[in-house]
Design a protein around this motif. Structure first.
Motif, short mmCIF file in Angstrom:
data_model
loop_
_atom_site.label_atom_id
_atom_site.label_comp_id
_atom_site.label_asym_id
_atom_site.label_seq_id
_atom_site.Cartn_x
_atom_site.Cartn_y
_atom_site.Cartn_z
N ALA A 1 38.29 38.00 57.07
CA ALA A 1 38.39 39.23 56.28
C ALA A 1 39.45 39.10 55.19
O ALA A 1 39.27 39.55 54.06
N LEU A 2 40.56 38.45 55.54
CA LEU A 2 41.64 38.26 54.58
C LEU A 2 41.21 37.36 53.43
O LEU A 2 41.49 37.62 52.26
N ILE A 3 40.49 36.28 53.75
CA ILE A 3 40.02 35.35 52.72
C ILE A 3 39.07 36.04 51.76
O ILE A 3 39.18 35.90 50.52
N ILE A 4 38.11 36.79 52.30
CA ILE A 4 37.14 37.48 51.44
C ILE A 4 37.84 38.50 50.55
O ILE A 4 37.55 38.60 49.35
N THR A 5 38.78 39.23 51.12
CA THR A 5 39.47 40.26 50.34
C THR A 5 40.32 39.64 49.23
O THR A 5 40.34 40.14 48.09
N ILE A 6 41.02 38.55 49.54
CA ILE A 6 41.84 37.88 48.53
C ILE A 6 40.95 37.34 47.41
O ILE A 6 41.28 37.44 46.22
N ALA A 7 39.80 36.76 47.78
CA ALA A 7 38.88 36.23 46.77
C ALA A 7 38.39 37.33 45.84
O ALA A 7 38.34 37.15 44.61
N ILE A 8 38.04 38.49 46.40
CA ILE A 8 37.58 39.61 45.58
C ILE A 8 38.71 40.11 44.68
O ILE A 8 38.51 40.39 43.49
N ARG A 9 39.90 40.21 45.23
CA ARG A 9 41.03 40.72 44.46
C ARG A 9 41.43 39.79 43.33
O ARG A 9 41.91 40.23 42.29
N PHE A 10 41.22 38.48 43.52
CA PHE A 10 41.64 37.52 42.51
C PHE A 10 40.66 37.42 41.34
O PHE A 10 40.98 36.81 40.32
N VAL A 11 39.47 37.99 41.47
CA VAL A 11 38.50 37.92 40.37
C VAL A 11 39.06 38.56 39.10
O VAL A 11 39.08 37.90 38.04
N PRO A 12 39.52 39.82 39.11
CA PRO A 12 40.09 40.37 37.88
C PRO A 12 41.39 39.68 37.46
O PRO A 12 41.69 39.61 36.26
N THR A 13 42.13 39.16 38.44
CA THR A 13 43.38 38.46 38.10
C THR A 13 43.09 37.21 37.29
O THR A 13 43.73 36.95 36.25
N PHE A 14 42.13 36.42 37.71
CA PHE A 14 41.77 35.21 36.98
C PHE A 14 41.13 35.55 35.63
O PHE A 14 41.30 34.81 34.66
N ALA A 15 40.41 36.65 35.58
CA ALA A 15 39.82 37.07 34.30
C ALA A 15 40.93 37.40 33.29
O ALA A 15 40.84 37.04 32.11
N MET A 16 41.98 38.06 33.76
CA MET A 16 43.11 38.37 32.88
C MET A 16 43.83 37.11 32.42
O MET A 16 44.23 36.99 31.26
N GLU A 17 44.01 36.15 33.34
CA GLU A 17 44.67 34.91 32.97
C GLU A 17 43.84 34.13 31.96
O GLU A 17 44.38 33.56 31.00
N MET A 18 42.53 34.09 32.18
CA MET A 18 41.65 33.40 31.25
C MET A 18 41.65 34.08 29.88
O MET A 18 41.63 33.42 28.83
N GLU A 19 41.72 35.40 29.89
CA GLU A 19 41.78 36.15 28.63
C GLU A 19 43.06 35.80 27.86
O GLU A 19 43.02 35.61 26.64
N LYS A 20 44.18 35.70 28.57
CA LYS A 20 45.45 35.34 27.92
C LYS A 20 45.36 33.96 27.29
O LYS A 20 45.82 33.73 26.16
N MET A 21 44.78 33.00 28.03
CA MET A 21 44.67 31.63 27.50
C MET A 21 43.78 31.58 26.27
O MET A 21 44.09 30.90 25.28
N MET A 22 42.66 32.29 26.32
CA MET A 22 41.75 32.29 25.18
C MET A 22 42.40 32.90 23.95
O MET A 22 42.26 32.38 22.83
N LYS A 23 43.13 33.99 24.13
CA LYS A 23 43.80 34.63 23.00
C LYS A 23 44.89 33.73 22.43
O LYS A 23 45.07 33.64 21.21
N ALA A 24 45.63 33.05 23.34
CA ALA A 24 46.70 32.17 22.87
C ALA A 24 46.14 31.00 22.08
O ALA A 24 46.68 30.63 21.02
N GLN A 25 45.05 30.40 22.56
CA GLN A 25 44.47 29.25 21.85
C GLN A 25 43.74 29.69 20.59
O GLN A 25 43.73 28.97 19.59
N ALA A 26 43.13 30.89 20.62
CA ALA A 26 42.45 31.39 19.42
C ALA A 26 43.45 31.67 18.31
O ALA A 26 43.16 31.47 17.12
#
Length: 278
Positions: A168-193
């Motif tokens: 249950a903990l693994i599934i919950t952490i995976a779900i919670r990290f989806v928006p976190t990784f999206a935000m990190e990816m957004e930061k990288m894309m903006k920085a490189q753009a």
């Protein structure tokens, strides 16, 4: 910055939107069970009208949960390229192995039939319905409630030595990290753009080009993911978390009438969806 870089706006899974609706106040155990029943029914249903009925139910759930529908529509946008690729493969190649139906086009190994068209439409509706249901579930249920609800539902598996809490903990952490990784990816894309990088913005159907343009940020994203995972490990160890250790429950849930009504409603909807013949 272009809206093409606003990735977090299109990620609804893993985010929580408190609106104090009746869906938010449901017992997480019953809520999870009801949503699982609906998703299983959608996976089994292969009729046009049945899936249209399910789509109407999914859309109405946003209103019941007091969640704006654009959250669900935003969640569909990242899946559009995958849906198009899958639909194309099903349309062109499924007719070769499908039994029955009317063949409209046949050229070599490419066969377009009524069965392949039906599969394309039904599969597309299934994807949309599952994304809508997942969005409503995560937007109306906090991470803590998801963990507790999943752990309670899987509790009987303790008897066969299944690590329920860890799962249950693994599934919950995976779900919670989806928006976190999206935000990190957004930061990288903006920085490189900002430094002149081109991520294939513009026509969204240029899938190959956009995929190639994403390759330079994959390794930095993995580094960020590993760093986040390490921070999470240190935080859990600082709080004396011990995997597999027996622990008491701070939160206790008590089912109420509305929880049973919600579960029964999901069963009735699933049955109606499956018995519709068209």
């Amino acid at each position: 910055m272009s809206a093409e870089f606003e990735l977090s706006r299109n990620i609804t899974i893993g985010q929580y939107l408190p609106t104090e609706s009746v869906v938010h106040r449901l017992d997480p155990r019953f809520k999870l069970a009801a949503f699982v029943i609906l998703i299983l029914a959608i996976a089994i249903c292969n009729t046009y009208v049945g899936n249209l009925f399910a789509l109407v139910i999914c859309i109405s759930m946003f209103a019941v949960a007091k969640i704006p529908l654009h959250y669900g529509i935003s969640g569909i946008k990242p899946a559009i390229p995958f849906i198009i690729i899958l639909a194309t493969l099903q349309l062109l190649f499924y007719g070769e192995i499908a039994n029955g139906g009317t063949v409209y086009v046949q050229y070599g190994f490419i066969t377009i039939s009524s069965e392949s068209i039906r599969l394309v439409l039904v599969s597309a509706m299934r994807f949309v319905e599952v994304i809508f249901l997942s969005s409503v579930l995560t937007l109306s249920t906090s991470t803590t409630e998801l963990t507790h609800g999943m752990e309670r539902l899987l509790g009987p598996l303790h008897k066969v030595k299944f690590p329920v809490h860890a799962f249950a903990l693994i599934i919950t952490i995976a779900i919670r990290f989806v928006p976190t990784f999206a935000m990190e990816m957004e930061k990288m894309m903006k920085a490189q753009a900002s430094r002149g990088a081109d991520f294939g913005t513009g026509e969204w159907w240029r899938i190959i080009r956009r995929t190639k343009d994403m390759l330079p940020i994959i390794i930095p994203l993995f580094n960020v993911a590993l760093a986040r995972a390490e921070d999470l490990i240190l935080a859990m160890e600082a709080r004396c978390y011990t995997p597999g250790a027996s622990r008491t429950q701070y939160t206790h849930y008590k089912a109420q009438g509305k929880d049973y009504v919600a579960l029964l409603t999901s069963i009735v909807i699933s049955v109606i969806m499956l018995v519709i013949p068209w």
